[in-house]
Design a protein around this motif. Structure first.
Motif, PDB file in Angstrom:
ATOM      1  N   SER A 184       0.809  -1.208   0.000  1.00 37.25           N
ATOM      2  CA  SER A 184       0.000   0.000   0.000  1.00 37.25           C
ATOM      3  C   SER A 184       0.846   1.263   0.000  1.00 37.25           C
ATOM      4  CB  SER A 184      -0.928   0.012   1.219  1.00 37.25           C
ATOM      5  OG  SER A 184      -0.163  -0.009   2.418  1.00 37.25           O
ATOM      6  N   THR A 185       2.139   1.123   0.226  1.00 35.20           N
ATOM      7  CA  THR A 185       3.023   2.279   0.297  1.00 35.20           C
ATOM      8  C   THR A 185       3.764   2.455  -1.023  1.00 35.20           C
ATOM      9  OG1 THR A 185       3.360   1.902   2.653  1.00 35.20           O
ATOM     10  CG2 THR A 185       4.975   3.302   1.538  1.00 35.20           C
ATOM     11  N   PRO A 186       3.725   3.654  -1.620  1.00 39.77           N
ATOM     12  CA  PRO A 186       4.485   3.859  -2.857  1.00 39.77           C
ATOM     13  C   PRO A 186       5.972   3.619  -2.620  1.00 39.77           C
ATOM     14  CG  PRO A 186       3.060   5.747  -2.383  1.00 39.77           C
ATOM     15  CD  PRO A 186       3.043   4.878  -1.176  1.00 39.77           C
ATOM     16  N   VAL A 187       6.593   2.951  -3.544  1.00 38.26           N
ATOM     17  CA  VAL A 187       8.022   2.701  -3.430  1.00 38.26           C
ATOM     18  C   VAL A 187       8.773   4.012  -3.573  1.00 38.26           C
ATOM     19  CG1 VAL A 187       9.999   1.513  -4.443  1.00 38.26           C
ATOM     20  CG2 VAL A 187       7.778   0.377  -4.334  1.00 38.26           C
ATOM     21  N   ALA A 188       9.669   4.302  -2.627  1.00 38.50           N
ATOM     22  CA  ALA A 188      10.546   5.465  -2.727  1.00 38.50           C
ATOM     23  C   ALA A 188      11.821   5.052  -3.457  1.00 38.50           C
ATOM     24  CB  ALA A 188      10.885   6.006  -1.344  1.00 38.50           C
ATOM     25  N   VAL A 189      12.334   5.921  -4.281  1.00 40.36           N
ATOM     26  CA  VAL A 189      13.530   5.620  -5.067  1.00 40.36           C
ATOM     27  C   VAL A 189      14.627   6.611  -4.701  1.00 40.36           C
ATOM     28  CG1 VAL A 189      14.501   5.328  -7.376  1.00 40.36           C
ATOM     29  CG2 VAL A 189      12.121   4.670  -6.929  1.00 40.36           C
ATOM     30  N   ILE A 190      15.768   6.079  -4.307  1.00 41.46           N
ATOM     31  CA  ILE A 190      16.912   6.898  -3.902  1.00 41.46           C
ATOM     32  C   ILE A 190      18.019   6.695  -4.923  1.00 41.46           C
ATOM     33  CG2 ILE A 190      18.564   7.404  -2.073  1.00 41.46           C
ATOM     34  CD1 ILE A 190      16.584   6.129  -0.097  1.00 41.46           C
ATOM     35  N   PHE A 191      18.381   7.768  -5.598  1.00 40.91           N
ATOM     36  CA  PHE A 191      19.391   7.718  -6.640  1.00 40.91           C
ATOM     37  C   PHE A 191      20.759   8.132  -6.100  1.00 40.91           C
ATOM     38  CE2 PHE A 191      15.531   8.388  -9.127  1.00 40.91           C
ATOM     39  CZ  PHE A 191      15.724   7.609 -10.261  1.00 40.91           C
ATOM     40  N   ASP A 192      21.775   7.349  -6.397  1.00 48.08           N
ATOM     41  CA  ASP A 192      23.127   7.876  -6.353  1.00 48.08           C
ATOM     42  C   ASP A 192      23.232   8.921  -7.475  1.00 48.08           C
ATOM     43  OD1 ASP A 192      26.029   7.945  -5.804  1.00 48.08           O
ATOM     44  OD2 ASP A 192      26.175   6.908  -7.732  1.00 48.08           O
ATOM     45  N   LEU A 193      24.196   9.822  -7.363  1.00 47.32           N
ATOM     46  CA  LEU A 193      24.320  10.877  -8.362  1.00 47.32           C
ATOM     47  C   LEU A 193      25.416  10.579  -9.386  1.00 47.32           C
ATOM     48  CD1 LEU A 193      23.512  13.717  -9.382  1.00 47.32           C
ATOM     49  CD2 LEU A 193      25.219  14.664  -7.801  1.00 47.32           C
ATOM     50  N   ASP A 194      26.653  10.559  -8.918  1.00 45.87           N
ATOM     51  CA  ASP A 194      27.801  10.487  -9.821  1.00 45.87           C
ATOM     52  C   ASP A 194      27.966   9.094 -10.410  1.00 45.87           C
ATOM     53  OD1 ASP A 194      28.673  13.226  -9.201  1.00 45.87           O
ATOM     54  OD2 ASP A 194      29.042  12.399  -7.217  1.00 45.87           O
ATOM     55  N   GLY A 195      27.949   9.031 -11.729  1.00 45.89           N
ATOM     56  CA  GLY A 195      28.073   7.754 -12.400  1.00 45.89           C
ATOM     57  C   GLY A 195      26.763   7.018 -12.542  1.00 45.89           C
ATOM     58  N   THR A 196      25.720   7.506 -11.862  1.00 45.00           N
ATOM     59  CA  THR A 196      24.396   6.887 -11.933  1.00 45.00           C
ATOM     60  C   THR A 196      23.430   7.799 -12.676  1.00 45.00           C
ATOM     61  OG1 THR A 196      24.746   5.674  -9.863  1.00 45.00           O
ATOM     62  CG2 THR A 196      22.470   5.945 -10.595  1.00 45.00           C
ATOM     63  N   LEU A 197      23.167   8.977 -12.126  1.00 46.66           N
ATOM     64  CA  LEU A 197      22.298   9.942 -12.811  1.00 46.66           C
ATOM     65  C   LEU A 197      23.068  10.751 -13.844  1.00 46.66           C
ATOM     66  CD1 LEU A 197      20.171  11.361  -9.857  1.00 46.66           C
ATOM     67  CD2 LEU A 197      19.252  10.257 -11.908  1.00 46.66           C
ATOM     68  N   MET A 215      17.509  -2.043   1.956  1.00 46.23           N
ATOM     69  CA  MET A 215      16.795  -1.562   0.779  1.00 46.23           C
ATOM     70  C   MET A 215      17.108  -2.430  -0.433  1.00 46.23           C
ATOM     71  SD  MET A 215      17.519   2.532   1.235  1.00 46.23           S
ATOM     72  CE  MET A 215      17.076   3.385   2.760  1.00 46.23           C
ATOM     73  N   ARG A 216      16.152  -2.543  -1.341  1.00 42.55           N
ATOM     74  CA  ARG A 216      16.416  -3.203  -2.609  1.00 42.55           C
ATOM     75  C   ARG A 216      17.300  -2.304  -3.464  1.00 42.55           C
ATOM     76  NH1 ARG A 216      12.958  -7.566  -3.603  1.00 42.55           N
ATOM     77  NH2 ARG A 216      11.276  -7.740  -2.076  1.00 42.55           N
ATOM     78  N   CYS A 217      17.955  -2.910  -4.458  1.00 41.65           N
ATOM     79  CA  CYS A 217      18.926  -2.133  -5.230  1.00 41.65           C
ATOM     80  C   CYS A 217      18.905  -2.507  -6.706  1.00 41.65           C
ATOM     81  CB  CYS A 217      20.338  -2.352  -4.666  1.00 41.65           C
ATOM     82  SG  CYS A 217      21.605  -1.347  -5.468  1.00 41.65           S
ATOM     83  N   ILE A 218      18.915  -1.480  -7.548  1.00 38.44           N
ATOM     84  CA  ILE A 218      19.145  -1.621  -8.981  1.00 38.44           C
ATOM     85  C   ILE A 218      20.585  -1.196  -9.234  1.00 38.44           C
ATOM     86  CG2 ILE A 218      18.526  -0.822 -11.290  1.00 38.44           C
ATOM     87  CD1 ILE A 218      15.718  -0.234 -10.222  1.00 38.44           C
ATOM     88  N   ALA A 219      21.374  -2.076  -9.825  1.00 36.27           N
ATOM     89  CA  ALA A 219      22.776  -1.768 -10.100  1.00 36.27           C
ATOM     90  C   ALA A 219      22.979  -1.543 -11.592  1.00 36.27           C
ATOM     91  CB  ALA A 219      23.679  -2.895  -9.615  1.00 36.27           C
ATOM     92  N   VAL A 220      23.607  -0.405 -11.903  1.00 34.21           N
ATOM     93  CA  VAL A 220      23.939  -0.049 -13.287  1.00 34.21           C
ATOM     94  C   VAL A 220      25.424   0.311 -13.288  1.00 34.21           C
ATOM     95  CG1 VAL A 220      23.278   1.357 -15.282  1.00 34.21           C
ATOM     96  CG2 VAL A 220      21.610   0.916 -13.469  1.00 34.21           C
ATOM     97  N   PRO A 221      26.315  -0.680 -13.370  1.00 36.22           N
ATOM     98  CA  PRO A 221      27.740  -0.420 -13.147  1.00 36.22           C
ATOM     99  C   PRO A 221      28.327   0.599 -14.118  1.00 36.22           C
ATOM    100  CG  PRO A 221      27.378  -2.640 -14.019  1.00 36.22           C
ATOM    101  CD  PRO A 221      26.043  -2.104 -13.645  1.00 36.22           C
ATOM    102  N   TYR A 222      28.999   1.590 -13.544  1.00 38.27           N
ATOM    103  CA  TYR A 222      29.663   2.607 -14.367  1.00 38.27           C
ATOM    104  C   TYR A 222      30.854   2.003 -15.096  1.00 38.27           C
ATOM    105  CZ  TYR A 222      31.911   7.002 -15.689  1.00 38.27           C
ATOM    106  OH  TYR A 222      32.469   8.021 -16.407  1.00 38.27           O
ATOM    107  N   LEU A 223      31.617   1.162 -14.399  1.00 32.86           N
ATOM    108  CA  LEU A 223      32.750   0.468 -14.999  1.00 32.86           C
ATOM    109  C   LEU A 223      32.302  -0.932 -15.399  1.00 32.86           C
ATOM    110  CD1 LEU A 223      35.549   1.498 -12.475  1.00 32.86           C
ATOM    111  CD2 LEU A 223      35.057   2.524 -14.712  1.00 32.86           C
ATOM    112  N   PRO A 224      32.439  -1.304 -16.667  1.00 29.29           N
ATOM    113  CA  PRO A 224      31.959  -2.615 -17.111  1.00 29.29           C
ATOM    114  C   PRO A 224      32.501  -3.774 -16.290  1.00 29.29           C
ATOM    115  CG  PRO A 224      32.546  -1.251 -19.002  1.00 29.29           C
ATOM    116  CD  PRO A 224      32.982  -0.505 -17.779  1.00 29.29           C
ATOM    117  N   ALA A 225      33.762  -3.691 -15.874  1.00 29.20           N
ATOM    118  CA  ALA A 225      34.361  -4.792 -15.119  1.00 29.20           C
ATOM    119  C   ALA A 225      33.666  -5.017 -13.789  1.00 29.20           C
ATOM    120  CB  ALA A 225      35.851  -4.526 -14.897  1.00 29.20           C
TER     121      ALA A 225
END
Length: 227
Positions: free
Chosen positions: A4-17, A184-194
């Motif tokens: 019933s609670t909207p999911v809140a999304v917390i963004f890292d900034l550098d390399g993510t946004l 918290m749950r996490c979406i990972a979008v690696p800045y460095l491919p390795a």
């Protein structure tokens, strides 16, 4: 997680946004040159991607035997970075799209970054994100930077949301670990491919192995709202 609670999304900034790492590298390189370290490479910088600026400078200060206090180094690097960031900072297009989709859907959002507040406040308008992301936490405002969970927990408190009702979007192992420690749950979008093969990154709840070139705002949005 509550349904019933909207999911809140917390963004890292550098390399993510935003792709701010080139500016951070150049700022750090300029500061180290002032203190007799002429050969700071991108590979040297990459070691600290995802780690707060203060923590990075504390390590570099010891490693290179720099006598100046870390606060002086921090002020110099922030000044250099702000000059570079004001001139040019790119938002990742699909991340910008995701933030706009979440705003339209009514999901609470915040930025939780290892950068200083002045740096965050300089980057967001230049990237066209200041009207979308208005809640900000800097690691300098909490006791411990990533991989400690402090900055994400502070963001959840500002949003009035339980950690279990938050999803973190991150690009680096320390941030993924901080999200895990915060519960918290996490979406990972690696800045460095390795880093896609790093055990911490691989443990994320949703992983875009190809980083920003693979990241899809619609897929991430659908995953978030289903939670």
């Amino acid at each position: 997680m509550s349904t019933s609670t909207p999911v809140a999304v917390i963004f890292d900034l550098d390399g993510t946004l935003v792709d701010s790492e080139p500016n951070y590298y150049e700022a750090g390189k300029r500061v180290l040159q002032q203190f007799g370290v002429p050969d700071f490479t991108w590979e040297d910088h990459a070691e600290f991607i995802g780690i707060g600026t203060r923590e990075t400078l504390e390590v570099l200060r010891q490693r290179h035997g720099i006598d100046a206090p870390v606060d002086e180094l921090l002020d110099l690097k922030n000044a250099a970075y702000l000059e570079l960031a004001a001139a040019h900072t790119d938002a990742f297009p699909q991340m910008h799209k995701l933030a706009e989709m979440l705003q339209a859907n009514g999901n609470p959002m915040a930025v939780a970054s290892g950068s200083s507040r002045p740096a965050i406040e300089a980057v967001l308008p230049g990237a066209g994100l200041d009207s979308v992301l208005t809640t900000i936490v800097s690691a300098e405002e909490v006791t411990h930077g990533k991989p400690a969970p402090d900055v994400f927990l502070a963001a959840a408190r500002l949003l009035g949301t339980r950690p279990a009702d938050c999803v973190v979007v991150e690009d680096a192992p320390p941030g993924v670990e901080a999200a895990r420690r915060a519960g918290m749950r996490c979406i990972a979008v690696p800045y460095l491919p390795a880093q896609a093969d790093d055990p911490l990154v691989a443990s994320a709840d949703l992983l875009f192995r190809g980083g920003q070139r693979e990241f899809d705002a619609q897929r991430a949005f659908d995953w978030i709202v289903r939670k």
